[in-house]
Design a protein around this motif. Structure first.
Motif, short mmCIF file in Angstrom:
data_model
loop_
_atom_site.label_atom_id
_atom_site.label_comp_id
_atom_site.label_asym_id
_atom_site.label_seq_id
_atom_site.Cartn_x
_atom_site.Cartn_y
_atom_site.Cartn_z
N LEU A 259 -3.57 10.15 1.14
CA LEU A 259 -3.64 8.72 1.39
C LEU A 259 -2.34 8.21 2.03
O LEU A 259 -2.38 7.34 2.92
CB LEU A 259 -3.88 7.97 0.07
N SER B 177 0.82 -1.22 0.00
CA SER B 177 0.00 0.00 0.00
C SER B 177 0.85 1.27 0.00
O SER B 177 0.57 2.22 -0.73
CB SER B 177 -0.94 0.00 1.21
N ASP C 277 7.10 1.86 2.58
CA ASP C 277 6.40 0.83 3.33
C ASP C 277 7.32 0.13 4.32
O ASP C 277 8.55 0.22 4.24
CB ASP C 277 5.80 -0.20 2.37
N THR D 260 -2.45 9.34 5.77
CA THR D 260 -3.50 8.75 6.61
C THR D 260 -3.36 7.24 6.78
O THR D 260 -4.10 6.65 7.56
CB THR D 260 -4.88 9.05 6.02
N ASN D 261 -2.46 6.59 6.06
CA ASN D 261 -2.29 5.14 6.17
C ASN D 261 -1.03 4.82 6.97
O ASN D 261 -0.14 5.62 7.11
CB ASN D 261 -2.19 4.51 4.79
N ASN E 173 -4.60 -5.22 -1.39
CA ASN E 173 -3.92 -3.99 -1.00
C ASN E 173 -3.29 -3.37 -2.24
O ASN E 173 -2.19 -3.74 -2.65
CB ASN E 173 -2.84 -4.29 0.05
#
Length: 455
Positions: free
Chosen positions: A451, A159, A164, A454-455, A293
């Motif tokens: 995005l 994601s 990540d 917020t992830n 995802n």
């Protein structure tokens, strides 16, 4: 008789030589201790306890040496690690007063070993542990440290690519011994002492967890899970993927600014489109093909590719309007849409201009003769229309050179105005498409940043 004496003497000398050789190379305490221990050890299959109800305690520790490969497309993890197992063997003890030896090294195939395996192992040439000697201490404690190449499944969450953090589990457990017969625990964890970092992943932490799983009539089996927390180093992907994609997004907008007369709008748009598709394919090859995802960066590439396609379509449309035949009249609905002068007003204006051109003085006021119509002019060989109160009647009249030049000038002026109107419409459409693409680009960038945050 003499021959027999010689035979006896030869045998005696041979025995004396063998005894002397054996006395000159005596065995040490290690050999004697090992011979004594394993002369009564027996089979290596039974658990090393005198009472069958006694539980064998096994302590496992893990040291990650190197992340060899994290294949995101295949979702596999390959690491180099040191596994340390500690347990007690009641049949491998000795009295230090008799043998003052702190420890001995024995091949693990000679003794009982814990039945521990790596779950989800996908190595074709799977081998539990390397055949490295174990350390045995006088109280029966066995230390076995073995280097291993572990290859297991690691489910990737793409994601937040390329910012990540992945969590890859290494699960160990027994296939044969339940908790009543062999208990597996984690007392300490040593990591980072020998870890060699890679240029792509950084080992942030290794989290250990013990769980007991019920397998029905087989009983409860303890399982030890080491979770590797791997953080991606994004600098490489920023310089090779993110920055070029941002530059291509800017080029998408420049496609609308490029003048239509250059004839390069469509070719520039197609080049940008192919470049964006290429970068999207590169990212797709790096990440697993999953629908659960979806990478957030895909939400950026999708509108950029759509805008690039839109630039090609708009380039074709604007080019068609820009190079439209100037003799073709502009539809009324198109004039109203872009607030252009209507055809009726334009015809009246052209008519007045032609009248002034025929009069020979564009800035002078019309005379009475001109207000009632055009008189017959008999100079020159040209012909004009005499206009009177809106009626057009053909008259073959001769025009002088000045009037001819005025008519030609007026005709050229009309054609020039018609051509400018088609180009003006094309430029206005290009500006509208530029505004739409600019708003879509800003929106795509803003949504992508939100995005990520917020992830």
């Amino acid at each position: 008789m003499r021959k027999n004496i010689h035979n006896v003497l030869a045998i005696w000398l041979l025995l004396h030589f063998l005894l002397a050789t054996d006395a000159s190379h005596p065995r040490g305490d290690d050999y004697n201790l090992t011979t004594e221990l394993f002369s009564k050890y027996g089979s290596t299959n039974p658990r090393p306890v005198g009472n069958s109800s006694t539980q064998v305690e096994v302590v496992i520790s893990l040291n990650i040496a190197r992340i060899i490969e994290l294949n995101e497309n295949m979702q596999t993890l390959t690491v180099s690690a040191y596994i340390k197992l500690v347990w007690y063997d009641e049949f491998l003890t000795w009295n230090t007063s008799k043998y003052s030896i702190p420890y001995i090294n024995i091949p693990p195939s000679w003794i009982w070993r814990p039945d521990l395996h790596l779950y989800d192992n996908i190595d074709r040439n799977f081998k539990d542990f390397e055949d490295v000697d174990a350390w045995i201490f006088p109280d029966g404690m066995v230390h076995w440290v073995s280097p291993n190449i572990l290859k297991t499944i690691c489910v990737i969450d793409p994601s937040l690519f390329p910012f990540d953090t992945q969590r890859c589990p290494l699960k160990f457990g027994s296939w044969s011994y339940n908790e009543q017969r062999m208990n597996v625990t984690v007392r300490h964890l040593f990591i980072g002492n020998y870890f060699l970092g890679t240029g792509v992943w950084e080992l942030e932490d290794v989290v250990s967890q013990r769980a007991v799983v019920n397998y029905g009539y087989l009983g409860f089996f303890p399982e030890i899970t080491y979770t590797l927390v791997l953080k991606r180093l994004p600098e490489y992907y920023i310089t090779t993927l993110i920055i070029p994609c941002i530059m291509l997004s800017i080029l998408n907008l420049l496609t609308f600014i490029l003048p239509t007369a250059s004839g390069e709008k469509v070719s520039l748009g197609i080049t940008n489109l192919l470049a964006l598709v290429l970068f999207q394919q590169v990212i797709s090859n790096l990440l697993p093909p999953t629908s659960h995802n979806i990478p957030i960066i895909s939400y950026y590439f999708a509108p950029m590719i759509a805008i690039s396609c839109f630039s090609v379509i708009s380039g074709v449309l604007v080019a068609v309007l820009f190079h439209q035949d100037k003799a073709k009249p502009i539809p009324q609905w198109l004039r109203k849409m872009f607030k252009l002068q209507t055809s009726v007003d334009q015809s009246a204006e052209d008519h007045r201009f032609n009248v002034r051109a025929l009069d020979g003085n564009n800035d002078s006021e019309p005379t009475g003769r001109n207000s009632n119509g055009l008189e017959s002019l008999k100079k020159g060989n040209g012909s004009v229309y005499a206009v009177s109160h809106g009626d057009e009647t053909p008259h073959d009249e001769y025009l002088d050179d000045s009037v001819k030049r005025g008519c030609e000038k007026g005709s050229l002026h009309v054609n020039h105005n018609d051509t400018n109107e088609w180009q003006k419409i094309a430029n206005k459409i290009d500006n509208i498409f530029l505004a739409i693409s600019f708003v879509a680009t800003i929106t795509a960038v803003a949504v992508t940043i939100v995005l990520f945050l917020t992830n």
